[in-house]
Design a protein around this motif. Structure first.
Motif, mmCIF file in Angstrom:
data_model
loop_
_atom_site.group_PDB
_atom_site.id
_atom_site.type_symbol
_atom_site.label_atom_id
_atom_site.label_comp_id
_atom_site.label_asym_id
_atom_site.label_seq_id
_atom_site.Cartn_x
_atom_site.Cartn_y
_atom_site.Cartn_z
ATOM 1 N N UNK A 175 0.829 -1.202 0.000
ATOM 2 C CA UNK A 175 0.000 0.000 0.000
ATOM 3 C C UNK A 175 0.870 1.261 0.000
ATOM 4 N N UNK A 176 1.924 1.273 0.806
ATOM 5 C CA UNK A 176 2.828 2.432 0.852
ATOM 6 C C UNK A 176 3.540 2.628 -0.489
ATOM 7 N N UNK A 177 4.016 1.555 -1.081
ATOM 8 C CA UNK A 177 4.706 1.653 -2.371
ATOM 9 C C UNK A 177 3.756 2.164 -3.440
ATOM 10 N N UNK A 178 2.531 1.669 -3.419
ATOM 11 C CA UNK A 178 1.537 2.127 -4.378
ATOM 12 C C UNK A 178 1.255 3.621 -4.214
ATOM 13 N N UNK A 179 1.111 4.066 -2.957
ATOM 14 C CA UNK A 179 0.844 5.485 -2.704
ATOM 15 C C UNK A 179 2.005 6.355 -3.164
ATOM 16 N N UNK A 180 3.219 5.893 -2.957
ATOM 17 C CA UNK A 180 4.396 6.672 -3.371
ATOM 18 C C UNK A 180 4.476 6.850 -4.882
ATOM 19 N N UNK A 181 3.873 5.922 -5.615
ATOM 20 C CA UNK A 181 3.920 6.027 -7.081
ATOM 21 C C UNK A 181 2.713 6.768 -7.645
ATOM 22 N N UNK A 182 1.866 7.318 -6.769
ATOM 23 C CA UNK A 182 0.696 8.073 -7.203
ATOM 24 C C UNK A 182 1.135 9.282 -8.027
ATOM 25 N N UNK A 183 0.421 9.604 -9.103
ATOM 26 C CA UNK A 183 0.774 10.778 -9.914
ATOM 27 C C UNK A 183 0.820 12.080 -9.113
ATOM 28 N N UNK A 184 -0.006 12.207 -8.086
ATOM 29 C CA UNK A 184 0.015 13.423 -7.267
ATOM 30 C C UNK A 184 1.356 13.590 -6.563
ATOM 31 N N UNK A 185 2.034 12.492 -6.284
ATOM 32 C CA UNK A 185 3.351 12.544 -5.642
ATOM 33 C C UNK A 185 4.425 12.801 -6.702
ATOM 34 N N UNK A 186 4.392 12.020 -7.765
ATOM 35 C CA UNK A 186 5.433 12.161 -8.790
ATOM 36 C C UNK A 186 5.329 13.478 -9.553
ATOM 37 N N UNK A 187 4.153 14.106 -9.571
ATOM 38 C CA UNK A 187 3.987 15.379 -10.271
ATOM 39 C C UNK A 187 4.296 16.601 -9.409
ATOM 40 N N UNK A 188 4.675 16.375 -8.144
ATOM 41 C CA UNK A 188 5.047 17.510 -7.307
ATOM 42 C C UNK A 188 6.273 18.197 -7.904
ATOM 43 N N UNK A 189 6.299 19.515 -7.898
ATOM 44 C CA UNK A 189 7.459 20.205 -8.446
ATOM 45 C C UNK A 189 8.712 19.959 -7.603
ATOM 46 N N UNK A 190 9.851 20.012 -8.247
ATOM 47 C CA UNK A 190 11.129 19.871 -7.545
ATOM 48 C C UNK A 190 11.201 20.922 -6.451
ATOM 49 N N UNK A 192 3.567 16.160 2.256
ATOM 50 C CA UNK A 192 2.899 15.352 3.280
ATOM 51 C C UNK A 192 1.402 15.230 2.988
ATOM 52 N N UNK A 193 0.784 16.334 2.582
ATOM 53 C CA UNK A 193 -0.644 16.299 2.258
ATOM 54 C C UNK A 193 -0.893 15.429 1.024
ATOM 55 N N UNK A 194 -0.056 15.561 0.010
ATOM 56 C CA UNK A 194 -0.211 14.749 -1.203
ATOM 57 C C UNK A 194 -0.054 13.264 -0.879
ATOM 58 N N UNK A 195 0.910 12.934 -0.017
ATOM 59 C CA UNK A 195 1.129 11.536 0.353
ATOM 60 C C UNK A 195 -0.038 11.007 1.173
ATOM 61 N N UNK A 196 -0.540 11.799 2.111
ATOM 62 C CA UNK A 196 -1.673 11.367 2.930
ATOM 63 C C UNK A 196 -2.900 11.103 2.062
#
Length: 145
Positions: A30-45, A53-57
């Motif tokens: 579940x954690x690995x899946x959440x980390x690969x969410x587009x909302x996480x990967x699309x965060x700006x550098x 933290x909000x995007x991950x939650x």
């Protein structure tokens, strides 16, 4: 001692007064899946820590929340679980804090604990701090006899 929950079944969690959510167990998958969410990967550098933290939650909650009670729409009708509704729930500070502390923090505490004791490189008391005073040396006496 690390206790393993071999049942691994969803459970209910009281989130805020009058609201409870049914959550999947917080597993590695579940954690690995959440980390690969587009909302996480699309965060700006260089995104702010609180934004990440909000995007991950939210990513984790969208995967973990299976059902809920006590959540309704503007007319008071029960609102079905959906990604948009989960995001709206976590936009409420008390719900976000409760989700973090009652669900996510348990996994983080276990990770921080690492299930270890003090280091024992040369024996059972090598990593422990001495608390007893050294014993006094006996004074030699003349042999009897």
């Amino acid at each position: 001692m690390l206790t393993l929950d071999l049942i691994n079944a969803p459970s209910w969690c009281d989130l805020i007064p009058g609201v409870r959510v049914k959550l999947r167990p917080l597993t590695t998958a579940l954690m690995v899946s959440a980390r690969s969410d587009p909302a996480i990967s699309d965060l700006p550098e260089g995104a702010a820590t609180d934004e990440a933290a909000l995007a991950m939650a939210k990513a984790l909650a969208r995967r973990a929340i299976l059902d809920w009670e006590g959540i309704g729409d503007a007319t008071g009708q029960p609102l079905p679980v959906s990604p948009e509704a989960i995001d709206a729930l976590l936009d409420l500070w008390p719900a976000f804090e409760a989700f973090q502390s009652s669900y996510v923090a348990k996994a983080l505490l276990l990770d921080a604990e690492k299930n270890v004791s003090s280091p024992l490189p040369t024996g059972s008391s090598a990593g422990a701090k001495a608390t007893a005073r050294p014993a006094e040396q006996p004074v030699p006496t003349a042999p009897l006899g």
